[in-house]
Design a protein around this motif. Structure first.
Motif, PDB file in Angstrom:
ATOM      1  N   LYS A   1       0.852  -1.190   0.000  1.00 12.89           N
ATOM      2  CA  LYS A   1       0.000   0.000   0.000  1.00 12.89           C
ATOM      3  C   LYS A   1       0.882   1.231   0.000  1.00 12.89           C
ATOM      4  CE  LYS A   1      -3.904  -2.018   2.489  1.00 12.89           C
ATOM      5  NZ  LYS A   1      -5.151  -1.678   1.863  1.00 12.89           N
ATOM      6  N   GLY A   2       0.396   2.278  -0.620  1.00 12.03           N
ATOM      7  CA  GLY A   2       1.111   3.545  -0.591  1.00 12.03           C
ATOM      8  C   GLY A   2       2.099   3.708  -1.731  1.00 12.03           C
ATOM      9  N   LEU A   3       2.846   4.806  -1.656  1.00 11.86           N
ATOM     10  CA  LEU A   3       3.798   5.160  -2.702  1.00 11.86           C
ATOM     11  C   LEU A   3       4.811   4.037  -2.930  1.00 11.86           C
ATOM     12  CD1 LEU A   3       4.535   8.870  -1.768  1.00 11.86           C
ATOM     13  CD2 LEU A   3       3.022   8.013  -3.550  1.00 11.86           C
ATOM     14  N   GLY A   4       5.060   3.756  -4.196  1.00 10.68           N
ATOM     15  CA  GLY A   4       6.045   2.748  -4.550  1.00 10.68           C
ATOM     16  C   GLY A   4       5.504   1.343  -4.696  1.00 10.68           C
ATOM     17  N   ALA A   5       4.305   1.101  -4.211  1.00 11.67           N
ATOM     18  CA  ALA A   5       3.723  -0.232  -4.401  1.00 11.67           C
ATOM     19  C   ALA A   5       3.546  -0.472  -5.901  1.00 11.67           C
ATOM     20  CB  ALA A   5       2.380  -0.335  -3.680  1.00 11.67           C
ATOM     21  N   SER A   6       3.753  -1.704  -6.332  1.00 10.23           N
ATOM     22  CA  SER A   6       3.594  -2.005  -7.759  1.00 10.23           C
ATOM     23  C   SER A   6       2.833  -3.309  -7.939  1.00 10.23           C
ATOM     24  CB  SER A   6       4.950  -2.048  -8.458  1.00 10.23           C
ATOM     25  OG  SER A   6       5.774  -3.031  -7.888  1.00 10.23           O
ATOM     26  N   ARG A   7       2.212  -3.417  -9.106  1.00  3.95           N
ATOM     27  CA  ARG A   7       1.383  -4.581  -9.401  1.00  3.95           C
ATOM     28  C   ARG A   7       1.515  -4.942 -10.879  1.00  3.95           C
ATOM     29  NH1 ARG A   7      -4.192  -1.192  -8.513  1.00  3.95           N
ATOM     30  NH2 ARG A   7      -3.978   0.191 -10.311  1.00  3.95           N
ATOM     31  N   LYS A   8       1.211  -6.200 -11.161  1.00  4.73           N
ATOM     32  CA  LYS A   8       1.107  -6.673 -12.545  1.00  4.73           C
ATOM     33  C   LYS A   8      -0.301  -7.203 -12.706  1.00  4.73           C
ATOM     34  CE  LYS A   8       3.720  -9.135 -15.968  1.00  4.73           C
ATOM     35  NZ  LYS A   8       4.912  -9.993 -16.161  1.00  4.73           N
ATOM     36  N   ILE A   9      -0.980  -6.692 -13.729  1.00 10.49           N
ATOM     37  CA  ILE A   9      -2.375  -7.053 -13.974  1.00 10.49           C
ATOM     38  C   ILE A   9      -2.429  -7.985 -15.180  1.00 10.49           C
ATOM     39  CG2 ILE A   9      -4.692  -6.175 -14.450  1.00 10.49           C
ATOM     40  CD1 ILE A   9      -3.583  -3.410 -13.440  1.00 10.49           C
ATOM     41  N   PHE A  10      -3.124  -9.098 -15.025  1.00 11.19           N
ATOM     42  CA  PHE A  10      -3.305 -10.072 -16.096  1.00 11.19           C
ATOM     43  C   PHE A  10      -4.746  -9.995 -16.577  1.00 11.19           C
ATOM     44  CE2 PHE A  10       0.112 -11.448 -13.424  1.00 11.19           C
ATOM     45  CZ  PHE A  10       1.056 -12.002 -14.280  1.00 11.19           C
ATOM     46  N   PHE A  11      -4.932  -9.694 -17.856  1.00 11.73           N
ATOM     47  CA  PHE A  11      -6.266  -9.546 -18.431  1.00 11.73           C
ATOM     48  C   PHE A  11      -6.707 -10.814 -19.148  1.00 11.73           C
ATOM     49  CE2 PHE A  11      -4.928  -5.207 -17.808  1.00 11.73           C
ATOM     50  CZ  PHE A  11      -6.086  -4.571 -17.387  1.00 11.73           C
ATOM     51  N   ALA A  12      -8.013 -10.948 -19.322  1.00 11.94           N
ATOM     52  CA  ALA A  12      -8.598 -12.126 -19.964  1.00 11.94           C
ATOM     53  C   ALA A  12      -8.076 -12.350 -21.387  1.00 11.94           C
ATOM     54  CB  ALA A  12     -10.123 -12.014 -19.971  1.00 11.94           C
ATOM     55  N   ASP A  13      -7.718 -11.280 -22.082  1.00 14.60           N
ATOM     56  CA  ASP A  13      -7.229 -11.414 -23.464  1.00 14.60           C
ATOM     57  C   ASP A  13      -5.748 -11.790 -23.534  1.00 14.60           C
ATOM     58  OD1 ASP A  13      -5.869  -9.070 -22.818  1.00 14.60           O
ATOM     59  OD2 ASP A  13      -6.808  -7.858 -24.394  1.00 14.60           O
ATOM     60  N   GLY A  14      -5.102 -12.007 -22.381  1.00 17.01           N
ATOM     61  CA  GLY A  14      -3.695 -12.385 -22.344  1.00 17.01           C
ATOM     62  C   GLY A  14      -2.742 -11.219 -22.140  1.00 17.01           C
ATOM     63  N   SER A  15      -3.235  -9.986 -22.246  1.00 18.29           N
ATOM     64  CA  SER A  15      -2.355  -8.829 -22.053  1.00 18.29           C
ATOM     65  C   SER A  15      -2.016  -8.662 -20.573  1.00 18.29           C
ATOM     66  CB  SER A  15      -2.990  -7.562 -22.623  1.00 18.29           C
ATOM     67  OG  SER A  15      -4.196  -7.264 -21.950  1.00 18.29           O
ATOM     68  N   GLN A  16      -0.890  -7.998 -20.342  1.00 18.52           N
ATOM     69  CA  GLN A  16      -0.410  -7.752 -18.990  1.00 18.52           C
ATOM     70  C   GLN A  16       0.039  -6.303 -18.894  1.00 18.52           C
ATOM     71  OE1 GLN A  16       2.690 -10.614 -18.156  1.00 18.52           O
ATOM     72  NE2 GLN A  16       1.487 -12.284 -19.003  1.00 18.52           N
ATOM     73  N   VAL A  17      -0.274  -5.655 -17.773  1.00 17.25           N
ATOM     74  CA  VAL A  17       0.092  -4.260 -17.562  1.00 17.25           C
ATOM     75  C   VAL A  17       0.793  -4.157 -16.205  1.00 17.25           C
ATOM     76  CG1 VAL A  17      -0.804  -1.911 -17.248  1.00 17.25           C
ATOM     77  CG2 VAL A  17      -1.846  -3.426 -18.951  1.00 17.25           C
ATOM     78  N   VAL A  18       1.910  -3.414 -16.178  1.00 22.29           N
ATOM     79  CA  VAL A  18       2.638  -3.151 -14.933  1.00 22.29           C
ATOM     80  C   VAL A  18       2.363  -1.712 -14.518  1.00 22.29           C
ATOM     81  CG1 VAL A  18       4.928  -2.959 -13.875  1.00 22.29           C
ATOM     82  CG2 VAL A  18       4.431  -4.851 -15.440  1.00 22.29           C
ATOM     83  N   GLU A  19       2.015  -1.539 -13.227  1.00 26.69           N
ATOM     84  CA  GLU A  19       1.680  -0.208 -12.706  1.00 26.69           C
ATOM     85  C   GLU A  19       2.370   0.042 -11.368  1.00 26.69           C
ATOM     86  OE1 GLU A  19      -2.785   0.169 -14.641  1.00 26.69           O
ATOM     87  OE2 GLU A  19      -2.619  -0.444 -12.538  1.00 26.69           O
ATOM     88  N   TYR A  20       2.663   1.328 -11.120  1.00 21.79           N
ATOM     89  CA  TYR A  20       3.293   1.773  -9.877  1.00 21.79           C
ATOM     90  C   TYR A  20       2.442   2.868  -9.245  1.00 21.79           C
ATOM     91  CZ  TYR A  20       7.515  -0.717 -11.180  1.00 21.79           C
ATOM     92  OH  TYR A  20       8.397  -1.705 -11.505  1.00 21.79           O
ATOM     93  N   ILE A  21       2.260   2.786  -7.934  1.00 19.73           N
ATOM     94  CA  ILE A  21       1.528   3.815  -7.205  1.00 19.73           C
ATOM     95  C   ILE A  21       2.454   5.032  -7.039  1.00 19.73           C
ATOM     96  CG2 ILE A  21       0.340   4.432  -5.052  1.00 19.73           C
ATOM     97  CD1 ILE A  21      -1.087   2.239  -6.759  1.00 19.73           C
ATOM     98  N   VAL A  22       1.965   6.207  -7.491  1.00 18.81           N
ATOM     99  CA  VAL A  22       2.769   7.429  -7.432  1.00 18.81           C
ATOM    100  C   VAL A  22       2.097   8.533  -6.614  1.00 18.81           C
ATOM    101  CG1 VAL A  22       3.990   6.949  -9.595  1.00 18.81           C
ATOM    102  CG2 VAL A  22       1.859   8.269  -9.651  1.00 18.81           C
ATOM    103  N   GLY A  23       0.887   8.288  -6.150  1.00 18.98           N
ATOM    104  CA  GLY A  23       0.164   9.234  -5.301  1.00 18.98           C
ATOM    105  C   GLY A  23      -0.767   8.473  -4.383  1.00 18.98           C
ATOM    106  N   TRP A  24      -0.860   8.887  -3.114  1.00 12.16           N
ATOM    107  CA  TRP A  24      -1.665   8.131  -2.157  1.00 12.16           C
ATOM    108  C   TRP A  24      -2.039   9.029  -0.996  1.00 12.16           C
ATOM    109  CZ3 TRP A  24      -2.626   2.714  -2.216  1.00 12.16           C
ATOM    110  CH2 TRP A  24      -3.129   2.164  -1.037  1.00 12.16           C
ATOM    111  N   GLN A  25      -3.324   9.228  -0.783  1.00 15.52           N
ATOM    112  CA  GLN A  25      -3.796   9.896   0.425  1.00 15.52           C
ATOM    113  C   GLN A  25      -4.952   9.071   0.957  1.00 15.52           C
ATOM    114  OE1 GLN A  25      -4.688  14.079   0.144  1.00 15.52           O
ATOM    115  NE2 GLN A  25      -5.302  14.178   2.285  1.00 15.52           N
ATOM    116  N   GLU A  26      -4.770   8.521   2.150  1.00 17.50           N
ATOM    117  CA  GLU A  26      -5.761   7.633   2.766  1.00 17.50           C
ATOM    118  C   GLU A  26      -7.178   8.186   2.646  1.00 17.50           C
ATOM    119  OE1 GLU A  26      -5.436   4.597   4.523  1.00 17.50           O
ATOM    120  OE2 GLU A  26      -3.345   4.512   3.894  1.00 17.50           O
ATOM    121  N   GLU A  27      -8.064   7.348   2.158  1.00 17.69           N
ATOM    122  CA  GLU A  27      -9.491   7.642   2.017  1.00 17.69           C
ATOM    123  C   GLU A  27      -9.792   8.839   1.116  1.00 17.69           C
ATOM    124  OE1 GLU A  27     -11.583   7.566   5.760  1.00 17.69           O
ATOM    125  OE2 GLU A  27     -10.931   5.515   6.159  1.00 17.69           O
TER     126      GLU A  27
END
Length: 161
Positions: A59-85
């Motif tokens: 959680k928060g700045l710097g967290a990263s994820r890889k998303i796997f989509f139904a069509d086989g594509s994959q996207v990598v994302e990084y959290i660059v902004g975060w303010q609770e709620e």
């Protein structure tokens, strides 16, 4: 609510924004609990098969994820902004047909309900205007459908509480 805007830069790239919003009969903390789980997208984001953490930070700045989509594509994302709620912002670093992508999902209380807004700024990879406009239109539908899924999921969960 949909808002598509685009313009061309001197180098031939196009830029645009996509914004979708939805009103949900759920509290801000309940919404935040769902959207701040950055690897929990399969429960509401259209066509996501699974999401995995790429970072030790969950959680928060710097967290990263890889998303796997139904069509086989994959996207990598990084959290660059975060303010609770309030909001989280992220950039995609691979997997999209774009030169640049920055998005923010924000939450605001609206009386006993809440508003969720998903907005992004996109930069085309090339100078094909029609292709970029089609991608903006796709993202508009993608955000609308995903927010509808999120609304239904949250309202169903919290109606039984």
């Amino acid at each position: 609510m949909s808002h598509l805007v685009y313009g061309a830069s001197k180098d031939g790239h196009y830029t645009g924004t996509v914004t979708q919003s939805v009103i949900v009969a759920v509290s801000v903390p309940a919404i935040w609990q769902e959207i701040s789980n950055i690897a929990g997208l399969a429960g509401w984001v259209s066509d996501v098969k699974k999401t995995v953490f790429l970072s030790k930070t969950k959680k928060g700045l710097g967290a990263s994820r890889k998303i796997f989509f139904a069509d086989g594509s994959q996207v990598v994302e990084y959290i660059v902004g975060w303010q609770e709620e309030k909001y989280l912002s992220y950039i995609a670093t691979s997997g999209l047909p774009l030169e640049g992508y920055h998005a923010t999902i924000s939450i605001a209380a609206k009386g006993k309900k809440s508003s969720i807004t998903w907005t992004s700024f996109l930069i085309s990879r090339g100078s094909d205007r029609k292709e970029f406009e089609e991608f903006l239109s796709f993202m508009d539908s993608f955000y609308r459908d995903s927010l509808k899924n999120l609304k239904e999921k949250l309202e169903k969960q919290h109606a039984s509480i």
